[in-house]
Write a protein that holds these residues in place. Sequence first.
Motif, PDB file in Angstrom:
ATOM      1  N   GLY B 185       0.839  -1.189   0.000  1.00 13.02           N
ATOM      2  CA  GLY B 185       0.000   0.000   0.000  1.00 13.02           C
ATOM      3  C   GLY B 185       0.876   1.243   0.000  1.00 13.02           C
ATOM      4  N   PHE B 186       0.271   2.387  -0.364  1.00 13.49           N
ATOM      5  CA  PHE B 186       1.002   3.648  -0.335  1.00 13.49           C
ATOM      6  C   PHE B 186       1.515   3.912   1.076  1.00 13.49           C
ATOM      7  CE2 PHE B 186       0.772   8.431  -0.014  1.00 13.49           C
ATOM      8  CZ  PHE B 186       1.909   8.664  -0.769  1.00 13.49           C
ATOM      9  N   MET B 187       2.758   4.358   1.177  1.00  7.72           N
ATOM     10  CA  MET B 187       3.402   4.665   2.461  1.00  7.72           C
ATOM     11  C   MET B 187       3.469   3.436   3.387  1.00  7.72           C
ATOM     12  SD  MET B 187       4.652   7.700   2.354  1.00  7.72           S
ATOM     13  CE  MET B 187       4.794   8.677   3.867  1.00  7.72           C
ATOM     14  N   THR B 188       3.810   2.289   2.777  1.00  7.31           N
ATOM     15  CA  THR B 188       4.170   1.111   3.576  1.00  7.31           C
ATOM     16  C   THR B 188       5.450   0.534   2.980  1.00  7.31           C
ATOM     17  OG1 THR B 188       3.021  -0.551   2.233  1.00  7.31           O
ATOM     18  CG2 THR B 188       1.719   0.559   3.954  1.00  7.31           C
ATOM     19  N   TYR B 189       6.134  -0.294   3.762  1.00  5.10           N
ATOM     20  CA  TYR B 189       7.331  -0.938   3.226  1.00  5.10           C
ATOM     21  C   TYR B 189       7.410  -2.373   3.713  1.00  5.10           C
ATOM     22  CZ  TYR B 189      10.381  -1.144   7.415  1.00  5.10           C
ATOM     23  OH  TYR B 189      10.941  -1.459   8.614  1.00  5.10           O
ATOM     24  N   ALA B 190       8.258  -3.132   3.032  1.00  2.91           N
ATOM     25  CA  ALA B 190       8.473  -4.528   3.411  1.00  2.91           C
ATOM     26  C   ALA B 190       9.833  -4.968   2.888  1.00  2.91           C
ATOM     27  CB  ALA B 190       7.378  -5.412   2.824  1.00  2.91           C
ATOM     28  N   PRO B 191      10.410  -5.990   3.524  1.00  2.00           N
ATOM     29  CA  PRO B 191      11.640  -6.585   2.982  1.00  2.00           C
ATOM     30  C   PRO B 191      11.297  -7.563   1.869  1.00  2.00           C
ATOM     31  CG  PRO B 191      11.074  -7.615   5.078  1.00  2.00           C
ATOM     32  CD  PRO B 191       9.996  -6.610   4.788  1.00  2.00           C
ATOM     33  N   PHE B 192      12.153  -7.646   0.883  1.00  2.00           N
ATOM     34  CA  PHE B 192      11.983  -8.598  -0.217  1.00  2.00           C
ATOM     35  C   PHE B 192      13.318  -9.288  -0.481  1.00  2.00           C
ATOM     36  CE2 PHE B 192       8.597  -5.576  -0.764  1.00  2.00           C
ATOM     37  CZ  PHE B 192       7.523  -6.322  -1.262  1.00  2.00           C
ATOM     38  N   GLU B 193      13.242 -10.469  -1.074  1.00  2.00           N
ATOM     39  CA  GLU B 193      14.455 -11.184  -1.499  1.00  2.00           C
ATOM     40  C   GLU B 193      14.597 -11.002  -3.002  1.00  2.00           C
ATOM     41  OE1 GLU B 193      15.928 -12.635   1.981  1.00  2.00           O
ATOM     42  OE2 GLU B 193      16.720 -13.418   0.087  1.00  2.00           O
ATOM     43  N   TRP B 194      15.811 -10.747  -3.431  1.00  2.00           N
ATOM     44  CA  TRP B 194      16.051 -10.643  -4.882  1.00  2.00           C
ATOM     45  C   TRP B 194      17.462 -11.148  -5.170  1.00  2.00           C
ATOM     46  CZ3 TRP B 194      19.400  -7.249  -7.748  1.00  2.00           C
ATOM     47  CH2 TRP B 194      19.211  -7.314  -9.130  1.00  2.00           C
ATOM     48  N   ASN B 195      17.560 -12.194  -5.971  1.00  2.00           N
ATOM     49  CA  ASN B 195      18.872 -12.766  -6.340  1.00  2.00           C
ATOM     50  C   ASN B 195      19.767 -12.991  -5.118  1.00  2.00           C
ATOM     51  OD1 ASN B 195      18.134 -12.851  -8.973  1.00  2.00           O
ATOM     52  ND2 ASN B 195      19.457 -11.184  -9.655  1.00  2.00           N
ATOM     53  N   GLY B 196      19.184 -13.498  -4.063  1.00  2.00           N
ATOM     54  CA  GLY B 196      19.984 -13.840  -2.883  1.00  2.00           C
ATOM     55  C   GLY B 196      20.341 -12.666  -1.998  1.00  2.00           C
ATOM     56  N   THR B 197      19.798 -11.489  -2.307  1.00  2.00           N
ATOM     57  CA  THR B 197      20.084 -10.345  -1.456  1.00  2.00           C
ATOM     58  C   THR B 197      18.770  -9.809  -0.896  1.00  2.00           C
ATOM     59  OG1 THR B 197      21.324  -8.278  -1.307  1.00  2.00           O
ATOM     60  CG2 THR B 197      19.950  -8.552  -3.250  1.00  2.00           C
ATOM     61  N   LYS B 198      18.889  -9.047   0.206  1.00  2.78           N
ATOM     62  CA  LYS B 198      17.680  -8.496   0.805  1.00  2.78           C
ATOM     63  C   LYS B 198      17.484  -7.061   0.325  1.00  2.78           C
ATOM     64  CE  LYS B 198      16.798  -7.489   5.285  1.00  2.78           C
ATOM     65  NZ  LYS B 198      16.798  -7.735   6.747  1.00  2.78           N
ATOM     66  N   LEU B 199      16.255  -6.751  -0.024  1.00  3.14           N
ATOM     67  CA  LEU B 199      15.901  -5.385  -0.403  1.00  3.14           C
ATOM     68  C   LEU B 199      14.867  -4.872   0.589  1.00  3.14           C
ATOM     69  CD1 LEU B 199      15.141  -6.003  -4.203  1.00  3.14           C
ATOM     70  CD2 LEU B 199      17.307  -5.164  -3.252  1.00  3.14           C
ATOM     71  N   ILE B 200      14.939  -3.584   0.876  1.00  3.44           N
ATOM     72  CA  ILE B 200      13.870  -2.942   1.638  1.00  3.44           C
ATOM     73  C   ILE B 200      13.149  -2.040   0.650  1.00  3.44           C
ATOM     74  CG2 ILE B 200      13.362  -1.263   3.467  1.00  3.44           C
ATOM     75  CD1 ILE B 200      14.450  -3.652   4.765  1.00  3.44           C
TER      76      ILE B 200
END
Lengths: 121, 386
Positions: B185-200
């Motif tokens: 949603g707008f103005m929310t965040y979450a961690p994600f996995e991408w190619n073995g690295t963590k993204l926020i």
Amino acid sequence: MTTKFTPDHEYIRVEGSTGIVGITPYAQNALGDIVFVELPSVGKVLKKGDEAAVVESVKAASEIYAPVSGTVTEVNAELSGNPGLINSDPEASGWIYKIAISQAGELDGLLDDAAYADLTK
Amino acid sequence: MSEPVEDLKTTPLYAKHVAAGGRMVPFGGYNLPVQYPTGIMGEHKWTREHAGLFDVSHMGPSFLTLNNPSGDADADHAAVAALVEPLVCGDIKGLKPGQVRYTLLLNETGGAIDDLMVARSPLFPGSLYIVVNAGTKDNDFDIIAKAAGDKAKLTRADDGALLALQGPEAVAVLDTIVPGVAELGFMTYAPFEWNGTKLIIARSGYTGEDGCEILCEASMAEAMWDALLADERVKPIGLGARDSLRLEAGLPLYGHDLDETVSPTEAGLNFAVAKRRRESADFPGAARILKEFGGELSRVRVGLFVEGAPAREGTEILDASGMVVGKVTSGGFAPSLARAIALGFVPPAHAAPGTQLQVSVRGRMQPAQVTATPFVPHRYFRKAKS
């Protein structure tokens, strides 16, 4: 017909006793998209080095100086509606103003093609 | 142009900017592209129509984490929020897991030390994700770390890369690379996995468009940059268009429209002064700001439609009779509107939309009309209420 240049990247194309003034392709590229041009008024008397016009890009305003002394005889009214002509065609339809040259000797102090090319290498 | 200027920091994407033809300039202590060969106008319009990719690694992402969390998510959040709230005017305690909030760090007289984003971790109890401005980050981090004392640890994450992907097609593009992002949603965040690295990844930005901001490890920054640009809907966008986009969106820029003398009330940021905080008057400069809420204001930020040449920062604003009433704090050309716009401060008596004022540009008076902001409507993503 000769064209001379200033170290500030104005050109003056001399046709008889009249000079057509604009900015060089190098200058328009450095400034980026031109969005507004403040033209001098016809009849304005300029000394060499006076501020003659202002061109504005999205980010900043830049002064255009008189390459030689003289009187403004004509301005490029097309630029009011289409300032981008300075970007697309700086040396022809993107000219800024014409000046009746009062001291032709001042032209000798300006850069010729080779010297200007050297400056912008 | 190919070698970084000495004393300027570079971001993990420096080589990518140079390779893309970026015109590198010093900004906030970093060497960053003001534009690419497309040019500011084209980059601006591309972002409004498609998706623009910005390197905002100069900014200050960080994490504030309780040293001894209890494990009770709400109690731990309340504990970490209680460390930050005395510094800011926003409701940090009330953040839901994953929620991002815009707020201001204030001095004792209610002036803005910075504006920033504070978010509650969706996963870790007692952890906040905080993003501050580039030019102010060292001071901000000192203030926050000091307030945290031995109760929480502030960890800077500004050695990584922060990318912003903004525009109506931004989230669709990012979702093809990092599936699930479109669920944010707008103005929310979450961690994600991408190619073995963590993204926020946060669904936020500063252009007025939908989009995301992606925190990524430095070692993966170039791969992420390339992955995003491989999509033909994405172009790299420089600082020039970043500024014109945020100006059209009517968003204040710290150091220009905000400084240590300007209160959130003066800056038109009343929404950022939380009701609960006003009721308890427990934020820095509350005495002044509450008075201003009551109507005792000497100046307010307004938007101006300027006729003729752009009125740049510092330009004087005059009333119809020619008396100086204020100053422009940000101004330029709005590529989406093809006209000059500005933000500035004037007394409330001159601040009603429609008020005719003047600006003095190179000694010449030009008409300027007060207008409501944003100049260009925001198009943030709003989830349908279920």
